[in-house]
Design a protein around this motif. Structure first.
Motif, PDB file in Angstrom:
ATOM      1  N   LEU A 232       0.839  -1.197   0.000  1.00  0.00           N
ATOM      2  CA  LEU A 232       0.000   0.000   0.000  1.00  0.00           C
ATOM      3  C   LEU A 232       0.872   1.244   0.000  1.00  0.00           C
ATOM      4  CD1 LEU A 232      -2.678  -1.010   2.683  1.00  0.00           C
ATOM      5  CD2 LEU A 232      -2.810  -1.304   0.201  1.00  0.00           C
ATOM      6  N   LYS A 233       0.440   2.224  -0.775  1.00  0.00           N
ATOM      7  CA  LYS A 233       1.080   3.536  -0.781  1.00  0.00           C
ATOM      8  C   LYS A 233       0.009   4.586  -0.489  1.00  0.00           C
ATOM      9  CE  LYS A 233       4.655   2.249  -4.135  1.00  0.00           C
ATOM     10  NZ  LYS A 233       5.266   2.556  -5.461  1.00  0.00           N
ATOM     11  N   VAL A 234       0.224   5.325   0.566  1.00  0.00           N
ATOM     12  CA  VAL A 234      -0.759   6.321   1.024  1.00  0.00           C
ATOM     13  C   VAL A 234      -0.134   7.702   0.907  1.00  0.00           C
ATOM     14  CG1 VAL A 234      -2.261   7.024   2.917  1.00  0.00           C
ATOM     15  CG2 VAL A 234      -1.682   4.600   2.614  1.00  0.00           C
ATOM     16  N   VAL A 235      -0.911   8.652   0.376  1.00  0.00           N
ATOM     17  CA  VAL A 235      -0.447  10.029   0.216  1.00  0.00           C
ATOM     18  C   VAL A 235      -1.492  10.950   0.831  1.00  0.00           C
ATOM     19  CG1 VAL A 235       0.275  11.820  -1.389  1.00  0.00           C
ATOM     20  CG2 VAL A 235       0.785   9.420  -1.898  1.00  0.00           C
ATOM     21  N   CYS A 236      -1.067  11.743   1.790  1.00  0.00           N
ATOM     22  CA  CYS A 236      -1.913  12.765   2.418  1.00  0.00           C
ATOM     23  C   CYS A 236      -1.386  14.126   1.963  1.00  0.00           C
ATOM     24  CB  CYS A 236      -1.882  12.657   3.933  1.00  0.00           C
ATOM     25  SG  CYS A 236      -2.272  10.998   4.574  1.00  0.00           S
ATOM     26  N   VAL A 237      -2.161  14.814   1.147  1.00  0.00           N
ATOM     27  CA  VAL A 237      -1.685  16.037   0.490  1.00  0.00           C
ATOM     28  C   VAL A 237      -2.325  17.275   1.117  1.00  0.00           C
ATOM     29  CG1 VAL A 237      -1.261  14.824  -1.668  1.00  0.00           C
ATOM     30  CG2 VAL A 237      -3.489  15.870  -1.277  1.00  0.00           C
ATOM     31  N   GLU A 238      -1.724  18.405   0.800  1.00  0.00           N
ATOM     32  CA  GLU A 238      -2.229  19.719   1.181  1.00  0.00           C
ATOM     33  C   GLU A 238      -2.494  19.834   2.688  1.00  0.00           C
ATOM     34  OE1 GLU A 238      -5.460  20.968  -1.226  1.00  0.00           O
ATOM     35  OE2 GLU A 238      -4.476  20.456  -3.118  1.00  0.00           O
ATOM     36  N   LEU A 239      -1.493  19.449   3.457  1.00  0.00           N
ATOM     37  CA  LEU A 239      -1.575  19.620   4.912  1.00  0.00           C
ATOM     38  C   LEU A 239      -1.071  21.032   5.232  1.00  0.00           C
ATOM     39  CD1 LEU A 239      -0.194  16.137   6.020  1.00  0.00           C
ATOM     40  CD2 LEU A 239      -2.580  16.846   5.772  1.00  0.00           C
ATOM     41  N   LYS A 240      -1.989  21.931   5.289  1.00  0.00           N
ATOM     42  CA  LYS A 240      -1.647  23.344   5.479  1.00  0.00           C
ATOM     43  C   LYS A 240      -1.577  23.683   6.966  1.00  0.00           C
ATOM     44  CE  LYS A 240      -3.015  28.017   4.092  1.00  0.00           C
ATOM     45  NZ  LYS A 240      -4.031  28.847   3.391  1.00  0.00           N
ATOM     46  N   VAL A 241      -0.440  24.268   7.368  1.00  0.00           N
ATOM     47  CA  VAL A 241      -0.214  24.659   8.769  1.00  0.00           C
ATOM     48  C   VAL A 241      -0.164  26.177   8.834  1.00  0.00           C
ATOM     49  CG1 VAL A 241       1.344  24.504  10.732  1.00  0.00           C
ATOM     50  CG2 VAL A 241       1.029  22.523   9.224  1.00  0.00           C
ATOM     51  N   ASP A 242      -1.013  26.744   9.694  1.00  0.00           N
ATOM     52  CA  ASP A 242      -1.052  28.193   9.878  1.00  0.00           C
ATOM     53  C   ASP A 242      -0.235  28.579  11.116  1.00  0.00           C
ATOM     54  OD1 ASP A 242      -2.773  28.524   7.679  1.00  0.00           O
ATOM     55  OD2 ASP A 242      -4.538  28.089   8.933  1.00  0.00           O
ATOM     56  N   PHE A 243       0.512  29.658  10.977  1.00  0.00           N
ATOM     57  CA  PHE A 243       1.321  30.179  12.083  1.00  0.00           C
ATOM     58  C   PHE A 243       0.694  31.492  12.561  1.00  0.00           C
ATOM     59  CE2 PHE A 243       4.069  27.501   9.589  1.00  0.00           C
ATOM     60  CZ  PHE A 243       4.810  26.807  10.532  1.00  0.00           C
ATOM     61  N   PRO A 244       0.125  31.487  13.751  1.00  0.00           N
ATOM     62  CA  PRO A 244      -0.538  32.704  14.232  1.00  0.00           C
ATOM     63  C   PRO A 244       0.433  33.820  14.612  1.00  0.00           C
ATOM     64  CG  PRO A 244      -0.584  31.031  15.939  1.00  0.00           C
ATOM     65  CD  PRO A 244       0.000  30.376  14.722  1.00  0.00           C
ATOM     66  N   ALA A 245       1.679  33.460  14.904  1.00  0.00           N
ATOM     67  CA  ALA A 245       2.655  34.480  15.312  1.00  0.00           C
ATOM     68  C   ALA A 245       3.884  34.384  14.411  1.00  0.00           C
ATOM     69  CB  ALA A 245       3.040  34.299  16.786  1.00  0.00           C
ATOM     70  N   THR A 246       4.716  35.381  14.510  1.00  0.00           N
ATOM     71  CA  THR A 246       5.928  35.400  13.687  1.00  0.00           C
ATOM     72  C   THR A 246       6.947  34.376  14.161  1.00  0.00           C
ATOM     73  OG1 THR A 246       6.815  37.170  15.079  1.00  0.00           O
ATOM     74  CG2 THR A 246       5.622  37.821  13.080  1.00  0.00           C
ATOM     75  N   THR A 247       6.853  33.962  15.364  1.00  0.00           N
ATOM     76  CA  THR A 247       7.740  32.932  15.899  1.00  0.00           C
ATOM     77  C   THR A 247       6.911  31.826  16.528  1.00  0.00           C
ATOM     78  OG1 THR A 247       7.914  34.063  18.036  1.00  0.00           O
ATOM     79  CG2 THR A 247       9.599  34.591  16.368  1.00  0.00           C
ATOM     80  N   GLY A 248       7.543  30.674  16.708  1.00  0.00           N
ATOM     81  CA  GLY A 248       6.839  29.567  17.338  1.00  0.00           C
ATOM     82  C   GLY A 248       6.245  28.605  16.320  1.00  0.00           C
ATOM     83  N   GLY A 249       5.451  27.684  16.833  1.00  0.00           N
ATOM     84  CA  GLY A 249       4.886  26.647  15.987  1.00  0.00           C
ATOM     85  C   GLY A 249       3.569  27.028  15.354  1.00  0.00           C
ATOM     86  N   GLY A 250       2.994  26.029  14.653  1.00  0.00           N
ATOM     87  CA  GLY A 250       1.727  26.254  13.946  1.00  0.00           C
ATOM     88  C   GLY A 250       0.825  25.045  14.058  1.00  0.00           C
ATOM     89  N   THR A 251      -0.424  25.214  13.617  1.00  0.00           N
ATOM     90  CA  THR A 251      -1.446  24.174  13.730  1.00  0.00           C
ATOM     91  C   THR A 251      -2.106  23.957  12.375  1.00  0.00           C
ATOM     92  OG1 THR A 251      -1.862  24.865  16.019  1.00  0.00           O
ATOM     93  CG2 THR A 251      -3.509  23.445  14.975  1.00  0.00           C
ATOM     94  N   TRP A 252      -2.412  22.715  12.106  1.00  0.00           N
ATOM     95  CA  TRP A 252      -3.096  22.337  10.855  1.00  0.00           C
ATOM     96  C   TRP A 252      -4.514  22.882  10.863  1.00  0.00           C
ATOM     97  CZ3 TRP A 252      -6.230  17.438  10.572  1.00  0.00           C
ATOM     98  CH2 TRP A 252      -6.711  17.195   9.268  1.00  0.00           C
ATOM     99  N   ASN A 253      -4.963  23.337   9.686  1.00  0.00           N
ATOM    100  CA  ASN A 253      -6.282  23.953   9.609  1.00  0.00           C
ATOM    101  C   ASN A 253      -7.420  22.939   9.531  1.00  0.00           C
ATOM    102  OD1 ASN A 253      -5.998  22.984   7.030  1.00  0.00           O
ATOM    103  ND2 ASN A 253      -6.035  24.984   6.009  1.00  0.00           N
TER     104      ASN A 253
END
Length: 263
Positions: A232-253
């Motif tokens: 099996l080959k699985v592809v999860c595409v367009e995982l967009k992560v938004d960064f609310p601040a200029t520094t630090g991490g982000g969260t998937w929408n």
């Protein structure tokens, strides 16, 4: 009375032929002709002297060679085995028809993201749900390889040990990625072609990633009764992560939960 008999004999002379007699346009009769056929008489079991002058041809017979007989037996056995195997496969498919598992993204985030110049230090965390839609088959997944991809560049690779999903059940698989994963030149991001693009998009407030999974799935009907293995080959595409601040991490929408499956 004798006078009438003499008159009839003169009018109908006896059928007597002479060897020296000449008949115009007709060949002389052959003395060994078969006796004339009389209706109702069966000559099938009588000897016919008229056939003595002919050579009898033997009736053609076909003798089977030992090699030809053995080849035909082997051919019949092969055809029977192929037909039996095909019939058994069709029967097993009807009884234990397998549906491919379903992969869904549940969580995807970047807890820490630090990009200084051309050096990147970051962590990714992903949670997938694996659903087994089969009513009669369990699915055993061998060692699973997951890759984090950014613009067709593999950022990191993670391995998950084998596990099994029971029929009509689902389970969650947690996957983690990090850069750098090890302190060596392979994970040194200095000068990597994708770092500059990632830095520019990070300033804009979001990054889009892709996750690729390669695994081997074995469908089981009992421990030893029936099994079938497939890659099996699985592809999860367009995982967009938004960064609310200029520094630090982000969260998937949360978009694009369904992953594409190839097998």
């Amino acid at each position: 009375m004798s006078h009438l008999a003499d008159e009839e004999a003169k009018q109908c002379p006896p059928n007597v032929y002479s060897e020296t007699q000449i008949y115009p346009r007709y060949p002389p009769p052959y003395r060994d002709y078969a006796p004339p056929y009389h209706g109702g008489t069966d000559y099938s079991n009588k000897y016919n002297p008229a056939c003595t002058s002919f050579n009898k041809l033997p009736f053609p017979t076909t003798e089977l060679k030992q090699g030809n007989t053995f080849g035909r037996v082997v051919l019949c056995l092969m055809v029977g085995l192929i037909f039996g195997a095909s019939l058994l496969s069709l029967l097993l498919w009807v009884l234990f028809g397998s549906d491919v598992p379903n992969f869904q993204i549940q969580t995807f985030s970047i807890p820490s993201f630090n990009l200084t110049g051309s050096t990147l230090k970051a962590n990714w965390a992903a949670g997938l749900t694996l659903i087994n839609p089969n009513h009669k088959l369990d699915i055993c997944f061998e060692q699973t390889e997951s890759s984090l991809v950014y613009k067709n560049y593999i950022i990191d690779t993670s391995l998950v040990d084998s596990f099994q999903v029971e029929k009509n059940q689902e389970m969650t698989m947690d996957i983690g990625f990090s850069v750098p994963a090890f302190n060596d030149e392979y994970y040194n991001t200095t000068g990597a072609p994708w770092v500059k693009d990632m830095q520019e998009e990070r300033r804009k407030g979001s990054l889009v990633f892709e996750m690729r999974i390669i695994t081997s799935a074995t469908f089981l009907a009992g421990d030893f009764f029936w099994r079938r293995q497939t890659d099996l080959k699985v592809v999860c595409v367009e995982l967009k992560v938004d960064f609310p601040a200029t520094t630090g991490g982000g969260t998937w929408n949360g978009d694009k939960k369904e992953c594409m499956l190839y097998h």
